[in-house]
Design an enzyme around this catalytic site. Sequence first.
Site, PDB file in Angstrom:
ATOM      1  N   SER A  66       0.730  -1.062  -0.031  1.00 53.00           N
ATOM      2  CA  SER A  66      -0.016  -0.093   0.009  1.00 53.00           C
ATOM      3  C   SER A  66       0.849   1.085   0.165  1.00 53.00           C
ATOM      4  CB  SER A  66      -0.805   0.002   1.291  1.00 53.00           C
ATOM      5  OG  SER A  66      -1.677   1.168   1.444  1.00 53.00           O
ATOM      6  N   SER A  67       0.111   2.233  -0.388  1.00 55.54           N
ATOM      7  CA  SER A  67       1.000   3.550  -0.611  1.00 55.54           C
ATOM      8  C   SER A  67       1.297   4.189   0.893  1.00 55.54           C
ATOM      9  CB  SER A  67       0.356   4.722  -1.421  1.00 55.54           C
ATOM     10  OG  SER A  67      -0.894   4.946  -0.996  1.00 55.54           O
ATOM     11  N   CYS A  68       0.567   3.762   1.760  1.00 54.55           N
ATOM     12  CA  CYS A  68       0.850   4.038   3.276  1.00 54.55           C
ATOM     13  C   CYS A  68       2.214   3.770   3.921  1.00 54.55           C
ATOM     14  CB  CYS A  68      -0.306   3.629   4.156  1.00 54.55           C
ATOM     15  SG  CYS A  68      -0.234   1.774   4.528  1.00 54.55           S
ATOM     16  N   TYR A  78      -0.652  -0.985  10.153  1.00 52.37           N
ATOM     17  CA  TYR A  78      -0.677  -1.427   8.898  1.00 52.37           C
ATOM     18  C   TYR A  78       0.835  -1.279   8.108  1.00 52.37           C
ATOM     19  CZ  TYR A  78      -2.764  -2.610   4.331  1.00 52.37           C
ATOM     20  OH  TYR A  78      -3.065  -3.024   2.947  1.00 52.37           O
ATOM     21  N   LYS A 138       3.094  -4.155   6.169  1.00 58.94           N
ATOM     22  CA  LYS A 138       3.453  -4.133   4.485  1.00 58.94           C
ATOM     23  C   LYS A 138       5.059  -3.792   4.295  1.00 58.94           C
ATOM     24  CE  LYS A 138      -0.530  -5.428   3.441  1.00 58.94           C
ATOM     25  NZ  LYS A 138      -0.561  -6.682   2.732  1.00 58.94           N
ATOM     26  N   PRO A 164       0.319  -0.424  -4.517  1.00 60.21           N
ATOM     27  CA  PRO A 164      -0.835   0.260  -5.100  1.00 60.21           C
ATOM     28  C   PRO A 164      -1.132   1.856  -4.325  1.00 60.21           C
ATOM     29  CG  PRO A 164      -1.787  -1.423  -4.115  1.00 60.21           C
ATOM     30  CD  PRO A 164      -0.230  -1.713  -3.728  1.00 60.21           C
ATOM     31  N   HIS A 195     -12.683   2.236   3.207  1.00 58.08           N
ATOM     32  CA  HIS A 195     -12.076   3.011   2.790  1.00 58.08           C
ATOM     33  C   HIS A 195     -12.766   4.572   2.467  1.00 58.08           C
ATOM     34  CE1 HIS A 195      -8.895  -0.073   2.484  1.00 58.08           C
ATOM     35  NE2 HIS A 195      -8.083   0.831   2.816  1.00 58.08           N
TER      36      HIS A 195
END
Length: 313
Positions: free
Chosen positions: A108-110, A137, A141, A164, A180
């Site tokens: 994830s982009s986070c 989270y 990742k 993504p 989301h």
Amino acid sequence: MDKASRIYVAGHRGLVGSAICRALACAGYKNLLTRTHAELDLCDQAAVRAFFAQYKPDIVVLAAAKVGGIHANATYPAEFIYQNLQIQNNVIDCACRNACKKLLFLGSSCIYPKMCPQPIKEEYLLTGPLEPTNDAYALAKIAGIKMCQAYRRQYGFDAISAMPTNLYGPGDNYHPENSHVIPALIRRFHEAKMAGAEKVTIWGSGNALREFLYVDDMAEACVFLLENYSDFEHVNVGCGSDISILEAARLIAGIVGFAGTIDTDPTKPDGTPRKLLDCSKIFSMGWKPRVRLEEGLRDAYNDFLQNQHNRGY
């Protein structure tokens, strides 16, 4: 990849996993292997080991994860870090031990720092503090990326990672608290329209900027990477442009048909101010998204209308 390859898609019922199954089938890969959570708990190491030992998939797409929006991440950080670490540890290790030819790990982009330079390049990973509302989270990742790199370095395992941006589209989760931003707004504006409400209040100032990618575009990118990419570094996957949360809310309100006013609530968190991925790497390889935001949002709303009753909304 051989079209006859046995491909295990972990998380095939989720937003991303279901789209990847569609994209693989469309590309001619018919030998797909799937299991529901009831059939295979990916947090159960013994069960995962038994599954891989029996079926020995050629390719693994790790789309299974515990996911949620800003409220869910801030409320259940223990579950987010524990379950995601368990899932990816079990699947990546078992895939390697059972001679899987290739694995695609989805993040994830986070994963990037909260105050990251924009647009965000892959090299900016671990250059600053994370956004506190979803750091559990994000850390899981990041560990997944590093695990793929470690297994490539030590065992020569062809494990790649894709990061993504914010995804939306058919098969999304519209839970009132754990979804989301896009599905949450679709549901809220739909319910406000049905109730004849005069206004909807959204979280935060509305000024935070987000990049949104249609999930079937993301799925096609995954197939593209499986077929064309094998390297150490993770790959950003986005559309190359962003929009403010308030602008997105207005766009969704228009698609849904909500005619009232939209208020903001600055007492609620905005999260990361901006998250725009630099996707020059995958763009230069030959992949580009095809679905415009407004078109994708219309598809997402139609999916919500068609499936809200049988998903327990």
